[in-house]
Motif scaffolding. Structure first.
Motif, mmCIF file in Angstrom:
data_model
loop_
_atom_site.group_PDB
_atom_site.id
_atom_site.type_symbol
_atom_site.label_atom_id
_atom_site.label_comp_id
_atom_site.label_asym_id
_atom_site.label_seq_id
_atom_site.Cartn_x
_atom_site.Cartn_y
_atom_site.Cartn_z
ATOM 1 N N LYS A 37 57.507 55.178 47.573
ATOM 2 C CA LYS A 37 57.286 55.716 48.913
ATOM 3 C C LYS A 37 56.387 54.809 49.732
ATOM 4 N N ALA A 38 55.692 53.888 49.062
ATOM 5 C CA ALA A 38 54.798 52.976 49.783
ATOM 6 C C ALA A 38 54.642 51.696 48.983
ATOM 7 N N MET A 39 54.224 50.656 49.696
ATOM 8 C CA MET A 39 53.955 49.370 49.045
ATOM 9 C C MET A 39 52.925 48.595 49.842
ATOM 10 N N MET A 40 52.145 47.821 49.140
ATOM 11 C CA MET A 40 51.205 46.880 49.743
ATOM 12 C C MET A 40 51.329 45.582 48.960
ATOM 13 N N ILE A 41 51.648 44.531 49.654
ATOM 14 C CA ILE A 41 51.758 43.217 49.026
ATOM 15 C C ILE A 41 50.841 42.272 49.782
ATOM 16 N N SER A 42 50.052 41.521 49.041
ATOM 17 C CA SER A 42 49.157 40.537 49.656
ATOM 18 C C SER A 42 49.399 39.172 49.038
ATOM 19 N N PHE A 43 49.385 38.176 49.879
ATOM 20 C CA PHE A 43 49.482 36.782 49.452
ATOM 21 C C PHE A 43 48.281 36.041 50.013
ATOM 22 N N TRP A 44 47.759 35.081 49.282
ATOM 23 C CA TRP A 44 46.641 34.287 49.752
ATOM 24 C C TRP A 44 47.159 32.942 50.254
ATOM 25 N N ASP A 45 46.922 32.660 51.514
ATOM 26 C CA ASP A 45 47.264 31.377 52.117
ATOM 27 C C ASP A 45 46.007 30.516 52.053
ATOM 28 N N SER A 46 45.956 29.625 51.083
ATOM 29 C CA SER A 46 44.740 28.828 50.893
ATOM 30 C C SER A 46 44.541 27.800 52.000
ATOM 31 N N ALA A 47 45.612 27.369 52.643
ATOM 32 C CA ALA A 47 45.471 26.403 53.738
ATOM 33 C C ALA A 47 44.749 27.028 54.924
ATOM 34 N N ASP A 48 45.140 28.250 55.271
ATOM 35 C CA ASP A 48 44.512 28.947 56.399
ATOM 36 C C ASP A 48 43.362 29.850 55.966
ATOM 37 N N LYS A 49 43.144 29.958 54.646
ATOM 38 C CA LYS A 49 42.126 30.857 54.102
ATOM 39 C C LYS A 49 42.297 32.259 54.682
ATOM 40 N N ALA A 50 43.518 32.783 54.533
ATOM 41 C CA ALA A 50 43.848 34.078 55.113
ATOM 42 C C ALA A 50 44.750 34.869 54.165
ATOM 43 N N ALA A 51 44.526 36.173 54.151
ATOM 44 C CA ALA A 51 45.397 37.070 53.399
ATOM 45 C C ALA A 51 46.578 37.443 54.283
ATOM 46 N N LEU A 52 47.759 37.331 53.730
ATOM 47 C CA LEU A 52 48.985 37.718 54.422
ATOM 48 C C LEU A 52 49.472 38.992 53.740
ATOM 49 N N ARG A 53 49.767 40.018 54.524
ATOM 50 C CA ARG A 53 50.068 41.319 53.941
ATOM 51 C C ARG A 53 51.357 41.913 54.481
#
Length: 116
Positions: A37-53
């Motif tokens: 019914k729900a999902m949360m996925i996070s990726f770490w972009d080390s070049a931009d030092k940002a979490a992508l969700r």
């Protein structure tokens, strides 16, 4: 090197609100796609030092289910952080926050039930 593929299928209504979420993984023991019914996925972009969700939930996800989902996610995030860093003081802080968050949710539910 071994490779695993995770597939996520999201069915949306005409307003682009998720109706259903199903996922499968090549390394899973499940024979069929699993419903969620729900999902949360996070990726770490080390070049931009940002979490992508990507955060999605279906329109039939109840508020109490969302609170459970967040509580359990916060607790497992604390465990993951502990395994990665060994900073048990911060793990305890995160888990205490999660417990307080859930208690506040439960209090709100009791208050809303009394008012309703």
């Amino acid at each position: 090197m071994k490779k695993s593929t995770i597939t996520i299928d999201v069915q949306m209504d005409e307003s682009r609100v998720p109706d259903s979420i199903q996922w499968s993984a090549t390394e899973s023991s499940a024979d069929n796609a699993q419903k969620a019914k729900a999902m949360m996925i996070s990726f770490w972009d080390s070049a931009d030092k940002a979490a992508l969700r990507i955060d999605l939930w279906t329109k039939d996800m109840m508020v109490d289910e969302m609170a459970d989902f967040f509580y359990q996610t916060l607790m497992t995030m604390a465990d993951t952080y502990g395994r990665a860093t060994k900073y048990q003081d911060q793990v305890a802080d995160m888990k205490n926050f999660a417990k307080d968050f859930y208690k506040k949710f439960q209090t709100k539910q009791v208050e809303e039930n009394k008012a309703g």
